[in-house]
Motif scaffolding. Structure first.
Motif, PDB file in Angstrom:
ATOM      1  N   UNK A 225       7.810 -27.169   3.692  1.00 43.78           N
ATOM      2  CA  UNK A 225       7.419 -27.136   2.429  1.00 43.78           C
ATOM      3  C   UNK A 225       7.959 -28.148   1.590  1.00 43.78           C
ATOM      4  N   UNK A 226       9.368 -28.322   1.714  1.00 41.96           N
ATOM      5  CA  UNK A 226      10.067 -29.303   1.079  1.00 41.96           C
ATOM      6  C   UNK A 226       9.559 -30.862   1.137  1.00 41.96           C
ATOM      7  N   UNK A 227       8.807 -31.195   2.287  1.00 43.69           N
ATOM      8  CA  UNK A 227       8.212 -32.404   2.477  1.00 43.69           C
ATOM      9  C   UNK A 227       6.841 -32.471   2.107  1.00 43.69           C
ATOM     10  N   UNK A 228       6.156 -31.361   1.841  1.00 45.85           N
ATOM     11  CA  UNK A 228       4.648 -31.422   1.605  1.00 45.85           C
ATOM     12  C   UNK A 228       4.043 -32.495   0.692  1.00 45.85           C
ATOM     13  N   UNK A 229       4.844 -32.314  -0.566  1.00 48.26           N
ATOM     14  CA  UNK A 229       4.191 -33.500  -1.559  1.00 48.26           C
ATOM     15  C   UNK A 229       4.506 -35.061  -0.829  1.00 48.26           C
ATOM     16  N   UNK A 230       5.333 -35.221  -0.208  1.00 49.39           N
ATOM     17  CA  UNK A 230       5.452 -36.536   0.596  1.00 49.39           C
ATOM     18  C   UNK A 230       4.465 -36.903   1.553  1.00 49.39           C
ATOM     19  N   UNK A 231       4.231 -35.587   2.226  1.00 54.96           N
ATOM     20  CA  UNK A 231       3.043 -35.869   3.407  1.00 54.96           C
ATOM     21  C   UNK A 231       1.621 -36.160   2.670  1.00 54.96           C
ATOM     22  N   UNK A 232       1.664 -35.367   1.465  1.00 59.58           N
ATOM     23  CA  UNK A 232       0.217 -35.343   0.816  1.00 59.58           C
ATOM     24  C   UNK A 232       0.212 -36.906   0.219  1.00 59.58           C
ATOM     25  N   UNK A 233       1.254 -37.551  -0.282  1.00 62.43           N
ATOM     26  CA  UNK A 233       1.202 -38.903  -0.875  1.00 62.43           C
ATOM     27  C   UNK A 233       1.032 -39.708   0.436  1.00 62.43           C
ATOM     28  N   UNK A 234       1.288 -39.496   1.304  1.00 63.05           N
ATOM     29  CA  UNK A 234       1.187 -40.546   2.662  1.00 63.05           C
ATOM     30  C   UNK A 234      -0.251 -40.542   3.029  1.00 63.05           C
ATOM     31  N   UNK A 235      -0.912 -39.431   2.768  1.00 63.50           N
ATOM     32  CA  UNK A 235      -2.248 -39.287   3.309  1.00 63.50           C
ATOM     33  C   UNK A 235      -2.896 -39.782   2.234  1.00 63.50           C
ATOM     34  N   UNK A 236      -2.682 -39.991   1.091  1.00 58.60           N
ATOM     35  CA  UNK A 236      -3.494 -40.372  -0.220  1.00 58.60           C
ATOM     36  C   UNK A 236      -3.356 -41.943   0.092  1.00 58.60           C
ATOM     37  N   UNK A 237      -2.365 -42.592   0.198  1.00 55.74           N
ATOM     38  CA  UNK A 237      -2.270 -43.870   0.328  1.00 55.74           C
ATOM     39  C   UNK A 237      -2.849 -44.579   1.675  1.00 55.74           C
ATOM     40  N   UNK A 238      -3.167 -43.915   2.490  1.00 59.05           N
ATOM     41  CA  UNK A 238      -3.615 -44.442   3.718  1.00 59.05           C
ATOM     42  C   UNK A 238      -4.857 -45.164   3.631  1.00 59.05           C
ATOM     43  N   UNK A 239      -5.066 -46.769   3.720  1.00 61.37           N
ATOM     44  CA  UNK A 239      -6.107 -47.214   3.485  1.00 61.37           C
ATOM     45  C   UNK A 239      -7.028 -46.912   4.298  1.00 61.37           C
ATOM     46  N   UNK A 240      -6.856 -46.505   5.627  1.00 62.89           N
ATOM     47  CA  UNK A 240      -8.100 -46.270   6.614  1.00 62.89           C
ATOM     48  C   UNK A 240      -8.351 -45.003   6.702  1.00 62.89           C
ATOM     49  N   UNK A 241      -7.607 -44.011   5.764  1.00 65.00           N
ATOM     50  CA  UNK A 241      -8.055 -42.654   5.911  1.00 65.00           C
ATOM     51  C   UNK A 241      -7.877 -42.032   7.304  1.00 65.00           C
ATOM     52  N   UNK A 242      -6.486 -42.701   7.790  1.00 66.39           N
ATOM     53  CA  UNK A 242      -6.177 -42.016   9.188  1.00 66.39           C
ATOM     54  C   UNK A 242      -5.440 -40.985   9.421  1.00 66.39           C
ATOM     55  N   UNK A 243      -4.813 -40.359   8.171  1.00 68.16           N
ATOM     56  CA  UNK A 243      -3.937 -39.221   8.001  1.00 68.16           C
ATOM     57  C   UNK A 243      -4.765 -38.022   7.433  1.00 68.16           C
ATOM     58  N   UNK A 244      -4.404 -36.891   7.758  1.00 67.69           N
ATOM     59  CA  UNK A 244      -4.902 -35.792   7.140  1.00 67.69           C
ATOM     60  C   UNK A 244      -3.941 -34.436   7.401  1.00 67.69           C
ATOM     61  N   UNK A 245      -3.940 -33.610   6.695  1.00 68.60           N
ATOM     62  CA  UNK A 245      -3.000 -32.539   6.789  1.00 68.60           C
ATOM     63  C   UNK A 245      -3.872 -31.201   7.041  1.00 68.60           C
TER      64      UNK A 245
END
Length: 67
Positions: free
Chosen positions: A43-63
């Motif tokens: 939970x403490x890293x959820x916001x960072x994970x969401x940001x990583x997903x958001x900035x991926x230019x290829x949409x290669x990340x998802x939660x």
């Protein structure tokens, strides 16, 4: 419930912008390949994970939430 950070490997081009947002979870290695340091997102890293997903230019990340 468990949240996982999932990489769609065929889409990932290893540009590394995700690692800037979530260095606790993602790393670009010496061969310019993305490494997932921990696919389970606490939970403490959820916001960072969401940001990583958001900035991926290829949409290669998802939660993905399981359980």
């Amino acid at each position: 419930m468990v949240t996982k950070l999932v990489v769609e490997w065929p889409l990932c081009d290893g540009n590394g912008v995700c690692t800037i947002e979530a260095p606790e979870l993602l790393l670009i290695d010496d061969n310019d390949n993305l490494q997932v340091l921990n696919e389970i997102v606490v939970n403490s890293l959820l916001a960072k994970a969401e940001a990583a997903v958001r900035v991926c230019p290829k949409r290669a990340l998802k939660l993905v939430t399981e359980g």
